[in-house]
Design an enzyme around this catalytic site. Structure first.
Site, PDB file in Angstrom:
ATOM      1  N   LYS A 181     -13.423  -9.570  -2.786  1.00 52.50           N
ATOM      2  CA  LYS A 181     -14.300 -10.884  -2.873  1.00 52.50           C
ATOM      3  C   LYS A 181     -14.507 -10.121  -0.908  1.00 52.50           C
ATOM      4  O   LYS A 181     -14.242  -9.645  -0.538  1.00 52.50           O
ATOM      5  CB  LYS A 181     -13.051 -11.686  -3.064  1.00 52.50           C
ATOM      6  CG  LYS A 181     -12.593 -12.004  -4.279  1.00 52.50           C
ATOM      7  CD  LYS A 181     -11.861 -12.961  -4.492  1.00 52.50           C
ATOM      8  CE  LYS A 181     -11.353 -13.036  -6.247  1.00 52.50           C
ATOM      9  NZ  LYS A 181     -10.255 -14.466  -5.909  1.00 52.50           N
ATOM     10  N   TYR A 232     -16.950 -18.982 -12.516  1.00 54.66           N
ATOM     11  CA  TYR A 232     -15.863 -19.070 -12.792  1.00 54.66           C
ATOM     12  C   TYR A 232     -15.655 -21.106 -13.670  1.00 54.66           C
ATOM     13  O   TYR A 232     -14.813 -21.430 -13.309  1.00 54.66           O
ATOM     14  CB  TYR A 232     -15.128 -19.212 -11.024  1.00 54.66           C
ATOM     15  CG  TYR A 232     -14.680 -18.549 -10.751  1.00 54.66           C
ATOM     16  CD1 TYR A 232     -13.723 -18.276 -11.116  1.00 54.66           C
ATOM     17  CD2 TYR A 232     -14.925 -17.474  -9.331  1.00 54.66           C
ATOM     18  CE1 TYR A 232     -13.083 -17.130 -10.166  1.00 54.66           C
ATOM     19  CE2 TYR A 232     -14.643 -16.553  -8.710  1.00 54.66           C
ATOM     20  CZ  TYR A 232     -13.418 -16.376  -8.931  1.00 54.66           C
ATOM     21  OH  TYR A 232     -13.373 -14.739  -8.960  1.00 54.66           O
ATOM     22  N   PHE A 270      -9.156 -26.862  -7.219  1.00 52.73           N
ATOM     23  CA  PHE A 270      -8.779 -25.764  -5.883  1.00 52.73           C
ATOM     24  C   PHE A 270     -11.093 -25.060  -6.658  1.00 52.73           C
ATOM     25  O   PHE A 270     -11.016 -24.129  -5.744  1.00 52.73           O
ATOM     26  CB  PHE A 270      -8.762 -24.709  -5.950  1.00 52.73           C
ATOM     27  CG  PHE A 270      -8.268 -23.915  -7.105  1.00 52.73           C
ATOM     28  CD1 PHE A 270      -8.872 -22.907  -8.463  1.00 52.73           C
ATOM     29  CD2 PHE A 270      -7.219 -24.728  -8.021  1.00 52.73           C
ATOM     30  CE1 PHE A 270      -8.992 -22.517  -9.035  1.00 52.73           C
ATOM     31  CE2 PHE A 270      -7.225 -23.438  -9.796  1.00 52.73           C
ATOM     32  CZ  PHE A 270      -7.935 -23.111  -9.923  1.00 52.73           C
ATOM     33  N   ARG A 304      -4.841  -5.864 -13.829  1.00 53.46           N
ATOM     34  CA  ARG A 304      -3.805  -6.458 -13.251  1.00 53.46           C
ATOM     35  C   ARG A 304      -2.954  -6.478 -12.992  1.00 53.46           C
ATOM     36  O   ARG A 304      -2.526  -7.045 -11.761  1.00 53.46           O
ATOM     37  CB  ARG A 304      -4.247  -7.589 -14.693  1.00 53.46           C
ATOM     38  CG  ARG A 304      -5.509  -8.265 -15.765  1.00 53.46           C
ATOM     39  CD  ARG A 304      -6.366  -9.381 -14.178  1.00 53.46           C
ATOM     40  NE  ARG A 304      -4.595 -10.368 -14.629  1.00 53.46           N
ATOM     41  CZ  ARG A 304      -5.733 -11.493 -14.042  1.00 53.46           C
ATOM     42  NH1 ARG A 304      -6.921 -11.914 -13.410  1.00 53.46           N
ATOM     43  NH2 ARG A 304      -4.548 -12.734 -13.907  1.00 53.46           N
ATOM     44  N   THR A 322      -2.113 -13.878  -8.624  1.00 51.70           N
ATOM     45  CA  THR A 322      -2.680 -14.232  -7.833  1.00 51.70           C
ATOM     46  C   THR A 322      -2.292 -14.700  -6.403  1.00 51.70           C
ATOM     47  O   THR A 322      -3.062 -14.610  -5.886  1.00 51.70           O
ATOM     48  CB  THR A 322      -3.451 -15.511  -8.613  1.00 51.70           C
ATOM     49  OG1 THR A 322      -3.276 -15.456 -10.190  1.00 51.70           O
ATOM     50  CG2 THR A 322      -4.326 -16.207  -8.258  1.00 51.70           C
ATOM     51  N   ARG A 331      -3.220  -7.261  -4.283  1.00 47.30           N
ATOM     52  CA  ARG A 331      -3.096  -8.440  -3.160  1.00 47.30           C
ATOM     53  C   ARG A 331      -1.479  -8.367  -2.476  1.00 47.30           C
ATOM     54  O   ARG A 331      -2.172  -9.238  -1.426  1.00 47.30           O
ATOM     55  CB  ARG A 331      -2.700  -9.618  -4.438  1.00 47.30           C
ATOM     56  CG  ARG A 331      -4.163 -10.012  -4.989  1.00 47.30           C
ATOM     57  CD  ARG A 331      -3.726 -10.461  -6.072  1.00 47.30           C
ATOM     58  NE  ARG A 331      -5.251 -11.074  -6.288  1.00 47.30           N
ATOM     59  CZ  ARG A 331      -6.006 -12.004  -7.313  1.00 47.30           C
ATOM     60  NH1 ARG A 331      -4.845 -12.178  -8.843  1.00 47.30           N
ATOM     61  NH2 ARG A 331      -7.074 -12.287  -8.131  1.00 47.30           N
ATOM     62  N   ASN A 368      -7.744 -13.935  -2.044  1.00 48.67           N
ATOM     63  CA  ASN A 368      -6.857 -13.015  -1.985  1.00 48.67           C
ATOM     64  C   ASN A 368      -7.629 -11.711  -2.760  1.00 48.67           C
ATOM     65  O   ASN A 368      -6.472 -10.575  -3.317  1.00 48.67           O
ATOM     66  CB  ASN A 368      -6.256 -13.284  -3.152  1.00 48.67           C
ATOM     67  CG  ASN A 368      -6.822 -13.376  -4.777  1.00 48.67           C
ATOM     68  OD1 ASN A 368      -8.103 -13.957  -4.571  1.00 48.67           O
ATOM     69  ND2 ASN A 368      -6.259 -14.575  -5.343  1.00 48.67           N
ATOM     70  N   HIS A 396     -11.067  -9.636  -8.091  1.00 43.30           N
ATOM     71  CA  HIS A 396     -11.181 -10.273  -8.507  1.00 43.30           C
ATOM     72  C   HIS A 396     -10.993  -9.209  -9.825  1.00 43.30           C
ATOM     73  O   HIS A 396     -11.396  -8.517  -9.941  1.00 43.30           O
ATOM     74  CB  HIS A 396     -12.114 -11.232  -9.541  1.00 43.30           C
ATOM     75  CG  HIS A 396     -12.690 -11.748 -10.671  1.00 43.30           C
ATOM     76  ND1 HIS A 396     -11.576 -12.599 -11.339  1.00 43.30           N
ATOM     77  CD2 HIS A 396     -13.367 -11.538 -11.359  1.00 43.30           C
ATOM     78  CE1 HIS A 396     -12.148 -12.685 -12.186  1.00 43.30           C
ATOM     79  NE2 HIS A 396     -12.446 -11.688 -12.580  1.00 43.30           N
ATOM     80  N   GLU A 439     -17.689 -11.377 -18.657  1.00 45.79           N
ATOM     81  CA  GLU A 439     -17.706 -10.940 -17.141  1.00 45.79           C
ATOM     82  C   GLU A 439     -18.774  -9.972 -16.482  1.00 45.79           C
ATOM     83  O   GLU A 439     -19.932 -10.112 -15.877  1.00 45.79           O
ATOM     84  CB  GLU A 439     -16.607 -10.853 -16.424  1.00 45.79           C
ATOM     85  CG  GLU A 439     -15.781 -12.854 -15.585  1.00 45.79           C
ATOM     86  CD  GLU A 439     -14.105 -11.855 -15.890  1.00 45.79           C
ATOM     87  OE1 GLU A 439     -13.994 -11.030 -15.614  1.00 45.79           O
ATOM     88  OE2 GLU A 439     -13.595 -13.844 -16.068  1.00 45.79           O
TER      89      GLU A 439
HETATM   90  P1  GDP Z   1      -7.060 -14.635 -11.158  1.00 47.55           P
HETATM   91  O1  GDP Z   1      -7.141 -14.448 -12.918  1.00 47.55           O
HETATM   92  O2  GDP Z   1      -5.193 -13.886 -10.878  1.00 47.55           O
HETATM   93  O3  GDP Z   1      -7.775 -14.724  -9.689  1.00 47.55           O
HETATM   94  O4  GDP Z   1      -6.657 -16.847 -10.652  1.00 47.55           O
HETATM   95  P2  GDP Z   1      -7.339 -17.702 -11.610  1.00 47.55           P
HETATM   96  O5  GDP Z   1      -8.600 -17.414 -12.302  1.00 47.55           O
HETATM   97  O6  GDP Z   1      -5.898 -18.322 -12.308  1.00 47.55           O
HETATM   98  O7  GDP Z   1      -7.976 -18.720  -9.928  1.00 47.55           O
HETATM   99  C1  GDP Z   1      -8.905 -18.219  -9.437  1.00 47.55           C
HETATM  100  C2  GDP Z   1      -9.223 -18.297  -8.598  1.00 47.55           C
HETATM  101  O8  GDP Z   1      -9.217 -19.212  -8.347  1.00 47.55           O
HETATM  102  C3  GDP Z   1      -8.102 -17.132  -7.967  1.00 47.55           C
HETATM  103  O9  GDP Z   1      -7.967 -15.939  -7.622  1.00 47.55           O
HETATM  104  C4  GDP Z   1      -8.050 -17.395  -5.569  1.00 47.55           C
HETATM  105  O10 GDP Z   1      -9.133 -16.954  -5.419  1.00 47.55           O
HETATM  106  C5  GDP Z   1      -8.482 -18.523  -6.818  1.00 47.55           C
HETATM  107  N1  GDP Z   1      -7.388 -20.050  -7.060  1.00 47.55           N
HETATM  108  C6  GDP Z   1      -6.023 -20.003  -7.674  1.00 47.55           C
HETATM  109  N2  GDP Z   1      -5.082 -20.858  -7.814  1.00 47.55           N
HETATM  110  C7  GDP Z   1      -5.283 -21.585  -6.432  1.00 47.55           C
HETATM  111  C8  GDP Z   1      -5.232 -22.604  -5.711  1.00 47.55           C
HETATM  112  O11 GDP Z   1      -3.636 -23.583  -6.807  1.00 47.55           O
HETATM  113  N3  GDP Z   1      -5.514 -22.894  -4.738  1.00 47.55           N
HETATM  114  C9  GDP Z   1      -6.976 -21.775  -4.649  1.00 47.55           C
HETATM  115  N4  GDP Z   1      -7.296 -23.096  -2.960  1.00 47.55           N
HETATM  116  N5  GDP Z   1      -7.052 -21.351  -4.848  1.00 47.55           N
HETATM  117  C10 GDP Z   1      -7.125 -20.880  -6.305  1.00 47.55           C
HETATM  118 MG    MG Z   2      -8.942 -16.004 -13.429  1.00 50.22          MG
END
Ligand code: GDP
Ligand code: MG
Length: 142
Positions: free
Chosen positions: A11, A51, A59, A87, A93, A104, A114, A117, A128
């Site tokens: 990222k 996304y 968010f 993962r 996350t 991470r 973070n 992805h 994807e």
């Molecule tokens: P991942 O699959 O572990 O990347 O997590 P998710 O698919 O749930 O979320 C996608 C991305 O959105 C995350 O990697 C973070 O960059 C961001 N994100 C997720 N949850 C939050 C949140 O509660 N607040 C903020 N600011 N960003 C979030």
């Molecule tokens: Mg995800």
């Protein structure tokens, strides 16, 4: 064991801090092979589509702004059980909840920034990979 492909992004926060090579080393140290890679500046539309599952969440707009804030590296990783193993290598996350030694835990700045992805299931991985790569851009190495 199954040889799988998974989709990964380094990222913008990590690219900005010159961590591409360091993070690629983590992939290779874990036995995941890079079978396709490119640098991209995502457009807003590309990031929103990628996304789409998070559309409407509080968010979402911040996530799209972040993912378009600078170049990313997108890549396809191949290996045994690559989806789950990658993962695990990334960690949770929220970096504050990520296990020691995960990407991470070691490099993420915050829940939003973070660093990486990774696809969360075989269905996501297929979608994807296809979102960013044509079939003939993959170079299987196994
Ligand atoms: P991942 O699959 O572990 O990347 O997590 P998710 O698919 O749930 O979320 C996608 C991305 O959105 C995350 O990697 C973070 O960059 C961001 N994100 C997720 N949850 C939050 C949140 O509660 N607040 C903020 N600011 N960003 C979030
Ligand atoms: Mg995800």
């Amino acid at each position: 064991m199954t040889i799988e492909k998974t989709f990964s992004i380094v990222k913008p926060d990590a690219v900005k801090r010159n961590l591409i090579g360091t993070i690629y080393q983590r992939f290779e140290n874990a036995g995941l092979k890079i079978v396709a890679a490119k640098m991209l500046q995502l457009t807003k539309v590309q990031a929103q589509g990628f996304y789409a599952e998070h559309e409407g969440k509080p968010f979402f707009d911040e996530l799209v702004d972040f993912m378009t804030s600078g170049p990313v590296m997108v890549q396809v990783l191949e290996g045994e059980d690559a989806i789950v193993r990658y993962r695990e290598l990334m960690g949770k996350t929220n970096p504050q909840e990520a296990a020691c030694g995960t990407i991470r835990a070691d490099f993420a700045i915050s829940l939003r920034y973070n660093s990486v992805h990774g696809s969360d299931s075989p269905v996501s991985a297929e979608r994807e990979i296809g979102y960013f790569f044509a079939a003939d851009e993959l170079c299987p190495r196994s």
